[in-house]
Design an enzyme around this catalytic site. Structure first.
Site, short mmCIF file in Angstrom:
data_model
loop_
_atom_site.label_atom_id
_atom_site.label_comp_id
_atom_site.label_asym_id
_atom_site.label_seq_id
_atom_site.Cartn_x
_atom_site.Cartn_y
_atom_site.Cartn_z
N SER A 176 6.61 -5.33 -5.61
CA SER A 176 5.21 -4.89 -5.68
C SER A 176 5.04 -3.62 -6.52
O SER A 176 5.89 -2.73 -6.53
CB SER A 176 4.72 -4.62 -4.25
N GLU A 235 3.32 -1.34 -5.60
CA GLU A 235 3.33 -0.22 -4.65
C GLU A 235 4.65 0.56 -4.74
O GLU A 235 4.73 1.69 -4.27
CB GLU A 235 3.11 -0.73 -3.22
N TYR A 267 5.30 0.62 3.54
CA TYR A 267 5.32 -0.68 2.85
C TYR A 267 6.03 -0.55 1.49
O TYR A 267 6.93 -1.34 1.17
CB TYR A 267 3.88 -1.20 2.65
P1 NAP Z 1 -0.18 -12.37 2.64
O1 NAP Z 1 -1.38 -13.20 2.34
O2 NAP Z 1 -0.30 -11.24 3.59
O3 NAP Z 1 0.97 -13.36 3.14
C1 NAP Z 1 2.14 -12.88 3.74
C2 NAP Z 1 2.76 -14.00 4.56
O4 NAP Z 1 3.95 -13.51 5.19
C3 NAP Z 1 1.86 -14.54 5.67
O5 NAP Z 1 1.85 -15.94 5.61
C4 NAP Z 1 2.54 -14.05 6.94
O6 NAP Z 1 2.40 -14.90 8.03
C5 NAP Z 1 3.99 -14.04 6.49
N1 NAP Z 1 4.81 -13.23 7.39
C6 NAP Z 1 4.57 -11.98 7.85
N2 NAP Z 1 5.53 -11.58 8.67
C7 NAP Z 1 6.42 -12.60 8.76
C8 NAP Z 1 7.64 -12.78 9.47
N3 NAP Z 1 8.14 -11.83 10.27
N4 NAP Z 1 8.29 -13.95 9.32
C9 NAP Z 1 7.78 -14.92 8.54
N5 NAP Z 1 6.63 -14.82 7.85
C10 NAP Z 1 5.96 -13.66 7.95
O7 NAP Z 1 0.41 -11.77 1.29
P2 NAP Z 1 0.18 -12.22 -0.24
O8 NAP Z 1 -0.90 -11.39 -0.80
O9 NAP Z 1 0.13 -13.69 -0.33
O10 NAP Z 1 1.52 -11.67 -0.90
C11 NAP Z 1 2.70 -12.46 -0.95
C12 NAP Z 1 3.89 -11.54 -1.14
O11 NAP Z 1 3.75 -10.78 -2.34
C13 NAP Z 1 4.08 -10.50 -0.04
O12 NAP Z 1 5.46 -10.29 0.10
C14 NAP Z 1 3.41 -9.26 -0.59
O13 NAP Z 1 3.96 -8.11 0.02
C15 NAP Z 1 3.77 -9.39 -2.05
N6 NAP Z 1 2.86 -8.78 -3.02
C16 NAP Z 1 1.53 -9.03 -2.96
C17 NAP Z 1 0.68 -8.51 -3.93
C18 NAP Z 1 -0.79 -8.80 -3.91
O14 NAP Z 1 -1.54 -8.07 -4.59
N7 NAP Z 1 -1.24 -9.84 -3.25
C19 NAP Z 1 1.22 -7.71 -4.96
C20 NAP Z 1 2.60 -7.48 -4.99
C21 NAP Z 1 3.41 -8.03 -4.02
P3 NAP Z 1 1.32 -14.62 9.21
O15 NAP Z 1 0.08 -15.25 8.70
O16 NAP Z 1 1.96 -15.29 10.38
O17 NAP Z 1 1.21 -13.13 9.35
O1 F7E Z 2 -6.31 -1.47 -0.97
C1 F7E Z 2 -8.71 1.34 -1.00
C2 F7E Z 2 -7.31 1.61 -0.48
O2 F7E Z 2 -5.57 -2.85 0.94
C3 F7E Z 2 -6.63 -1.18 -2.31
C4 F7E Z 2 -1.34 -5.57 -1.13
O3 F7E Z 2 -1.45 -6.89 -1.57
O4 F7E Z 2 -1.59 -4.71 -3.36
C5 F7E Z 2 -2.15 -4.67 -2.05
O5 F7E Z 2 -2.10 -3.35 -1.54
C6 F7E Z 2 -7.26 0.21 -2.42
C7 F7E Z 2 -6.48 1.31 -1.71
O6 F7E Z 2 -4.56 -3.19 -1.38
C8 F7E Z 2 -10.74 0.31 1.79
O7 F7E Z 2 -7.21 2.97 0.00
C9 F7E Z 2 -10.88 1.73 0.17
O8 F7E Z 2 -6.46 2.43 -2.54
O9 F7E Z 2 -6.83 -3.94 -0.95
P1 F7E Z 2 -5.85 -2.93 -0.51
P2 F7E Z 2 -3.29 -2.31 -1.73
O10 F7E Z 2 -3.09 -1.22 -0.75
O11 F7E Z 2 -3.42 -1.92 -3.16
C10 F7E Z 2 -0.24 -4.29 -3.45
C11 F7E Z 2 0.20 -4.42 -4.89
C12 F7E Z 2 0.66 -4.98 -2.49
O12 F7E Z 2 1.84 -5.21 -2.75
C13 F7E Z 2 0.13 -5.16 -1.11
O13 F7E Z 2 0.85 -6.18 -0.40
O14 F7E Z 2 -8.53 0.15 -1.79
N1 F7E Z 2 -9.70 1.08 0.04
N2 F7E Z 2 -11.54 1.28 1.25
C14 F7E Z 2 -9.59 0.19 1.03
N3 F7E Z 2 -8.61 -0.69 1.31
C15 F7E Z 2 -8.79 -1.50 2.37
N4 F7E Z 2 -7.85 -2.41 2.66
N5 F7E Z 2 -9.91 -1.40 3.17
C16 F7E Z 2 -10.91 -0.52 2.92
O15 F7E Z 2 -11.89 -0.45 3.65
#
Ligand code: NAP
Ligand code: F7E
Length: 335
Positions: free
Chosen positions: A137, A139, A161
């Site tokens: 990520s 992050e 995270y």
């Molecule tokens: P997501 O919608 O939160 O999906 C995460 C999945 O992991 C869910 O199906 C969740 O199942 C499962 N999970 C959580 N804890 C588990 C455990 N202990 N054992 C087995 N499964 C478990 O995330 P996403 O946005 O699709 O992202 C997919 C991956 O890419 C994640 O690893 C995330 O950290 C990474 N990532 C995401 C982004 C982004 O912007 N979306 C960017 C960079 C990296 P439950 O429904 O049961 O909780």
């Molecule tokens: O927050 C601000 C918050 O929770 C984005 C995950 O997929 O991308 C995701 O992480 C921004 C942050 O995503 C609210 O403070 C303001 O600056 O949508 P987010 P994230 O933290 O960027 C990365 C790449 C991953 O890997 C992660 O798995 O939005 N923000 N107000 C808020 N965020 C949330 N959630 N809720 C608010 O009310």
């Protein structure tokens, strides 16, 4: 053997087996959709829950096979591998919500960090020839040392995270170098879609704007509006995951759009789409959504992915926002 061309990448063989953890998540479901069109047999792993958690995978019910397992349980991962005998493993399971990682730092480290080690060990024991994709990520860049960030940019995570993802990233690289495994990480910047979880800011906004437009609520409660993210469209990004496992050698790639926008920009675009120009009166700032440490800005440089895999993002910021708002308008209108 069937042959296809995809965005000028190499010709691919079919009848492969893929195993996806996190199948019910946003990316897991989009990746399953993609791999089915590529002729894969798809297995997905889910963990037990009291209630069905299949909002993103209902449509895949008869097309994929679900196995039960948990990233905190090594034996369950090994058993899943034995049951499906995959060619490719996509490790997408994680405690993925950054905000929650301060509430449950130990759990986040177990699932998002050590879970990667457990899967790599399971692969090493069962069949080290399996290709492995790790969901790294942006992050990990956190307080960006270089803007835009690329594969060689030093990491500076800002949350439990981010730190957990960094462990997953390095242990993947370490297993690649130690055991000659085809193990690689995609360093994906934020990507979103109609299937995004409701607590993430983009979906919270698209859902809130749709509710305001339909007269179902009069405000959205948010935290820091000044943070900036490099937002892409999840279906474009799962293509990149798959492409990485089709390369000749395992390498890590940054996947991003190269653009950055603030939460305010997202709000402006979303409200404009439903005909509301002055959106500030609809926003309540709520300290509950502020983070102990913030990642102020993220922006990625995807040059390596473009040059080596010919991957480029297909969906721009404005299109992404419109897709999400239109989807929520449709969902809420059907209620
Ligand atoms: P997501 O919608 O939160 O999906 C995460 C999945 O992991 C869910 O199906 C969740 O199942 C499962 N999970 C959580 N804890 C588990 C455990 N202990 N054992 C087995 N499964 C478990 O995330 P996403 O946005 O699709 O992202 C997919 C991956 O890419 C994640 O690893 C995330 O950290 C990474 N990532 C995401 C982004 C982004 O912007 N979306 C960017 C960079 C990296 P439950 O429904 O049961 O909780
Ligand atoms: O927050 C601000 C918050 O929770 C984005 C995950 O997929 O991308 C995701 O992480 C921004 C942050 O995503 C609210 O403070 C303001 O600056 O949508 P987010 P994230 O933290 O960027 C990365 C790449 C991953 O890997 C992660 O798995 O939005 N923000 N107000 C808020 N965020 C949330 N959630 N809720 C608010 O009310």
């Amino acid at each position: 053997m069937h042959q296809i061309n995809f965005m000028n990448t190499k010709i691919l063989n079919m009848n492969k087996i893929a195993f996806i953890t996190g199948i019910n998540g946003m990316d897991g479901s989009h990746l399953a959709d993609l791999l089915l069109t590529r002729g894969y047999k798809v297995y997905g792993m889910e963990r037990r829950s009291s209630n069905a958690n299949d909002v993103n995978t209902k449509h895949l019910k008869d097309k994929i096979t679900i196995l039960n397992g948990d990233m905190t349980d090594q034996n369950s991962l090994l058993r899943c591998l034995k049951e499906c005998n995959p060619d490719e493993v996509y490790n997408l399971a994680a405690q993925s919500f950054v905000g929650e990682s301060w509430n449950t730092p130990e759990h986040t480290s177990e699932v998002t960090g050590l879970g990667v080690l457990r899967m790599l060990e399971a692969i090493r024991e069962y069949n080290p020839k399996i290709k492995f994709y790790q969901a790294s990520s942006s992050e990990m860049f956190g307080r960006m040392v270089e803007n835009p960030a690329k594969e060689t940019t030093p990491f500076y995570p800002r949350s439990p995270y981010g730190v957990s993802k960094l462990y997953g990233h390095w242990i993947t690289k370490n297993y690649r170098e130690s055991y000659d495994m085809f193990a690689c990480s995609g360093i994906l910047f934020n990507h979103e879609s109609e299937r995004r979880g409701i607590e993430f800011v983009t979906r919270k906004i698209s859902d809130g704007v749709a509710r305001i437009k339909l007269g179902l609520t009069d405000h959205i409660s948010l935290g820091n509006l000044d943070a900036k993210r490099d937002w892409g469209y999840a279906p474009d990004y799962v293509e990149a995951m798959w492409m990485m496992l089709q390369q000749e050698t395992p390498e890590d790639y940054v996947i991003a759009t190269g653009e950055t926008h603030s939460i305010r920009d997202f709000l402006t675009e979303a409200f404009n789409h439903v005909g509301i120009a002055d959106w500030e009166p609809y926003i309540k700032q709520d300290p509950r959504f502020m983070r102990p440490a913030e990642v102020d800005v993220l922006r990625g440089d995807y040059t390596k992915a473009k040059e080596e895999m010919e991957w480029v993002p297909q969906t721009n910021f404005s299109e992404l926002v419109k897709k999400m708002v239109d989807n929520d308008l449709k969902l809420l209108s059907n209620v």
